[in-house]
Scaffold this motif. Structure first.
Motif: not given
Length: 249
Positions: A2-4, A111-112
């Motif tokens: 996961r990415h904040e 995510w990007e």
């Protein structure tokens, strides 16, 4: 993994804090400018439900200060991803308002692309909110449609199709007059409220708010919020589906 993420937006609105609150913190108000069907149970600890294309997500209200602040956070997914929305309302002179949004949380593997879509989409929806409050004060939509079309990689092809549907030969800018002509729908005169070339124009007519999008993974999408009683929603949705299929065949 996961990415904040965090996206911040701010907009000046020609509406009172009370009008802005009704638009962002009630189900009918949100339905009038945002996607899908929305329900809000007032008060901290209560639920915000968002339904779109057969899928419903639940969130919990974490701040509830009518006319000042509305915050909620979605349920956490098994991979740890979630989203939180924090709206801050600040009244200004002559009945105007500044609205600030902080959209944060964690995104998943894609995510990007998701973050890019959120950065574009958050600003777009804030401008849609402004258009709604400007053109339809005190009213809520009788129906809201989000109609996805095909994935089209060429921005110029999409922009040309948008201009054709709006009857615009030259440049599209805020204030450009349009005449919406889509087979199966009654012709309607309106005005461009905002544009983000080459992806998004939003348009208001006398009884509807439209947004044309070329967004996440190059998908073409049309949104319509209608403000008249007795509309044939099924026929309207079918007209948009047919237009999308024909325009990008």
């Amino acid at each position: 993994m996961r990415h904040e993420f965090e996206v911040r937006e701010e907009i000046a609105l020609d509406a009172t804090p009370e009008e802005v609150w009704e638009a962002i913190a009630t189900g009918p108000g949100i339905d009038s400018w945002f996607m899908g069907r929305n329900e809000v149970e007032p008060g901290v600890g209560n639920t915000v439900r968002h339904s779109l294309m057969g899928h419903t997500t639940n969130a919990t209200v974490t701040a509830w200060e009518p006319g000042k602040r509305f915050t909620y956070q979605s349920e956490q997914n098994p991979d740890g991803t979630f989203m939180a929305f924090d709206y801050l309302i600040e009244g200004r002179e002559r009945g105007s308002t500044v609205l600030r949004l902080v959209h944060s949380g964690f995104l998943g593997d894609d995510w990007e692309a998701q973050y890019d879509a959120l950065k574009k989409g958050d600003g777009m929806y804030m401008r849609k909110l402004a258009a709604y409050l400007k053109h339809f004060p005190g009213r809520t939509s009788t129906f809201a449609l989000l109609v996805p079309g095909p994935q089209v990689p060429g921005h110029e092809q999409v922009w040309t199709a948008f201009k054709s549907a709006l009857g615009v030969a030259g440049e599209i800018t805020p204030g450009t007059p349009v005449r919406l002509t889509v087979p199966g729908l009654p012709p309607a005169d309106g005005v461009v409220e905002s544009t983000e070339y080459p992806s998004i124009p939003s348009v208001c007519t006398g009884d509807a708010l439209y947004t044309f999008m070329h967004g996440y993974r190059d998908t073409v999408v049309v949104e319509q919020h209608g403000f008249t009683e007795g509309a044939d929603v099924e026929a309207t949705e079918q007209a948009w589906k047919s237009w999308l299929a024909q325009a990008f065949a």
